[in-house]
Design a protein around this motif. Structure first.
Motif, PDB file in Angstrom:
ATOM      1  N   VAL A   7       7.356  -6.113   2.658  1.00 45.44           N
ATOM      2  CA  VAL A   7       6.576  -4.879   2.490  1.00 45.44           C
ATOM      3  C   VAL A   7       6.741  -4.362   1.070  1.00 45.44           C
ATOM      4  N   LEU A   8       5.615  -3.954   0.452  1.00 41.60           N
ATOM      5  CA  LEU A   8       5.647  -3.321  -0.878  1.00 41.60           C
ATOM      6  C   LEU A   8       4.907  -1.999  -0.774  1.00 41.60           C
ATOM      7  N   GLY A   9       5.575  -0.926  -1.140  1.00 36.93           N
ATOM      8  CA  GLY A   9       4.875   0.358  -1.105  1.00 36.93           C
ATOM      9  C   GLY A   9       5.816   1.508  -1.353  1.00 36.93           C
ATOM     10  N   ASN A  10       5.217   2.665  -1.536  1.00 36.13           N
ATOM     11  CA  ASN A  10       6.006   3.886  -1.587  1.00 36.13           C
ATOM     12  C   ASN A  10       5.164   5.037  -1.075  1.00 36.13           C
ATOM     13  N   GLY A  11       5.838   6.140  -0.761  1.00 39.92           N
ATOM     14  CA  GLY A  11       5.097   7.288  -0.232  1.00 39.92           C
ATOM     15  C   GLY A  11       5.990   8.125   0.643  1.00 39.92           C
ATOM     16  N   CYS A  46     -12.813   1.751   2.061  1.00 42.04           N
ATOM     17  CA  CYS A  46     -13.320   0.392   1.817  1.00 42.04           C
ATOM     18  C   CYS A  46     -12.172  -0.563   2.047  1.00 42.04           C
ATOM     19  N   GLY A  47     -11.084  -0.314   1.309  1.00 37.22           N
ATOM     20  CA  GLY A  47      -9.951  -1.233   1.367  1.00 37.22           C
ATOM     21  C   GLY A  47     -10.207  -2.349   0.383  1.00 37.22           C
ATOM     22  N   LEU A  48      -9.311  -2.486  -0.557  1.00 40.67           N
ATOM     23  CA  LEU A  48      -9.443  -3.581  -1.520  1.00 40.67           C
ATOM     24  C   LEU A  48      -8.439  -4.671  -1.198  1.00 40.67           C
ATOM     25  N   GLY A  88       0.809  -1.224   0.000  1.00 39.76           N
ATOM     26  CA  GLY A  88       0.000   0.000   0.000  1.00 39.76           C
ATOM     27  C   GLY A  88       0.827   1.252   0.000  1.00 39.76           C
ATOM     28  N   ARG A  89       0.100   2.358  -0.043  1.00 39.40           N
ATOM     29  CA  ARG A  89       0.755   3.659   0.008  1.00 39.40           C
ATOM     30  C   ARG A  89       1.341   3.832   1.402  1.00 39.40           C
ATOM     31  N   LEU A  90       2.582   4.296   1.463  1.00 38.04           N
ATOM     32  CA  LEU A  90       3.236   4.459   2.774  1.00 38.04           C
ATOM     33  C   LEU A  90       2.855   5.830   3.327  1.00 38.04           C
TER      34      LEU A  90
END
Ligand code: ADP
Length: 475
Positions: A329-333, A382-384, A299-301
């Motif tokens: 962990v996968l993400g960026n932000g 919501c969260g997908l 997700g977005r960090l």
């Protein structure tokens, strides 16, 4: 048989054309499911320079000029020739303004999305057959209802029902009254319909002007009345026209039996072996131990996702639970969170890895290969991710808020299948991980929960029909 309706969705994102988050997933699926119900639903969005643009054939359907304040611009509407997405897809090209690689994050985003909305309304105003519903998504399209109803040039559109879906109320697109000319000449008595707390606030305007407002889960709708980045009284005041409609997920894209991003496919019948193979591939690539339960975050960090809590929660899990699990962990932000997660590698060694960036392929592989998905969101419309994870047999370990509250029932409760906690704190996350590790070690229960979540139905059929019933209430 319901009467066929003409619906146009206006949005900044639509998967696979351009996606930055859940908004893209929703707008990429909902229109197709509405068409399957017998309606005519299409999408209008900006033309960015994304790979999708070059991989498809386009025809020009409209060319015109209009203005953003004192700046006159030409725009072109192009249509994807084959309706390959299952709906008509139209892009608005504004040279130099929209045709960039990223969807957001430019200094002139206000100008970009204001011009996009003006061009959208300007084009619709030329149509012979007007749509029965204009469905706009998030703040990038939320000025459209005001423009249709109160800008002199577009009065022809003023009685068309409008729906605003809020995927995320944190971002509202506010800009100063100095840019008032960005709204094509309008009835100045209607100033109050643009304003919120001294600025032009597109999201607030959309809430005030749309015939109906939806949010992507019921719990999120209730929460917005108490916590919505300054819009709380507006949500309270307008509650009569607001409804929550939970997002669905698109099983043609998100299905472990034929997912194009996976080399090892599986179904609920062979989940154990299938997930083991996917886990093996991931662990090999990221130097992790496949014998231990694998926890992932995707997700977005950003603060909303509770990403800043992850480094400490991971470190505390190792400290208090022991080296009994792996994290990926996968993400960026947020830059500070990115660097803390990167630094954690040196202390966590073989039990942890991180991929900073956006990688659609890797995200699918992670949902397929993991045992648990951690989602410590502070806010979750919501969260997908939790829905995708469950489809791929990955048990969600989530903070009970917004859509997570509506979709994940704790294993300790009747009919439960996930792990939930109340607060977005390091302590609660770590305790959730502790419970997950215990569950992993009770092999029979773990397997039965995995089978159960893979069979849950979060398909779009139900949600698409709920949107259509909402539109039909206008007739
Ligand atoms: P939001 O829209 O608030 O970011 P959602 O849970 O509604 O959150 O949707 C997130 C979507 O974006 C999911 O499809 C998720 O897999 C995807 N996603 C988020 N970050 C990444 C990333 N770094 N790489 C790949 N996919 C990502």
């Amino acid at each position: 048989m319901q009467a066929k309706m003409d619906i146009i969705h206006i949005s900044a994102e639509c998967y696979p054309v351009a996606k930055a988050g859940g908004l893209g997933d929703v707008v990429g699926s909902l229109p197709r499911f509405q068409n399957e119900l017998g309606h005519h639903s299409k999408v209008l969005m900006p033309m960015y320079r994304t790979p999708y643009l070059y991989a498809h054939d386009w025809e020009v359907v409209h060319k015109a000029s209009t203005n953003l304040g004192h700046w006159w611009f030409d725009y072109t509407v192009i249509k994807e020739k084959t309706n390959v997405q299952g709906f008509e897809l139209f892009l608005i090209d504004i040279n130099g303004l929209l045709d960039r690689e990223k969807v957001y994050g430019y200094e002139d985003d206000t100008e970009r999305f204001s011009a996009f909305q003006i061009a959208a309304v300007h084009w619709m105003n030329t149509w012979n057959a007007l749509p029965q519903v204009v469905h706009v998504h998030d703040h990038h399209a939320a000025l459209v209802p005001f423009m249709m109803q109160h800008c002199y040039a577009f009065k022809r559109l003023q009685y068309i029902p409008t729906v605003l879906t809020i995927h995320n109320a944190q971002y509202q697109g506010s800009f100063s009254w100095e840019k008032t000319l960005y709204i094509p000449q309008w009835d100045s008595w209607k100033r109050g319909l643009l304003e919120w707390k001294g600025s032009i606030n597109p999201l607030a305007s959309g809430i005030k002007c749309s015939w109906k407002v939806t949010t992507v889960s019921n719990s999120y709708l209730h929460e917005l009345r108490h916590m919505s980045n300054g819009l709380e009284p507006l949500f309270e005041y307008e509650k009569g026209k607001c409804t929550g409609i939970l997002n669905g997920i698109d099983y043609t894209v998100w299905n472990p039996e034929n997912d194009k991003y996976l080399t090892e496919h599986f179904s609920v019948q062979d989940a154990e072996a299938g997930k083991e193979k996917n886990k093996g591939i991931l662990c090999e690539r990221f130097g992790l131990d496949p014998q231990k339960p694998l926890f992932i975050f995707i997700g977005r960090l950003v603060g909303e996702k509770g990403a800043d809590l992850l480094p400490q929660a991971i470190a505390d899990s190792f400290k208090f639970i022991g080296r009994k699990m792996n994290f990926l962990v996968l993400g960026n932000g947020n830059a500070a969170t990115e660097s803390q997660l990167t630094m954690l590698q040196s202390i966590a060694q073989a039990d942890y890895n991180v991929f900073i960036g956006y990688d659609e392929t890797l995200s699918h592989q992670m949902y397929a290969g993991a045992d648990f998905l951690v989602m410590p969101s502070r806010v979750e419309p919501c969260g997908l991710n939790q829905l995708y994870a469950m489809r791929y047999g990955t048990i969600p370990v989530v903070r009970s808020t917004g859509g997570l509250k509506d979709t994940v029932i704790d294993v300790g409760d009747p009919g439960g299948y996930g792990i939930t906690y109340n607060d977005a704190t390091v302590g609660d996350i770590t305790h959730g991980i502790y419970r997950a590790v215990s569950l992993y070690n009770q092999k029979e229960i773990f397997r039965s929960i995995r089978e159960k979540i893979m069979d849950l139905d979060f398909s779009w059929h139900r949600s698409a029909a709920e949107y259509v019933s909402l539109y039909q209430s206008f007739q």
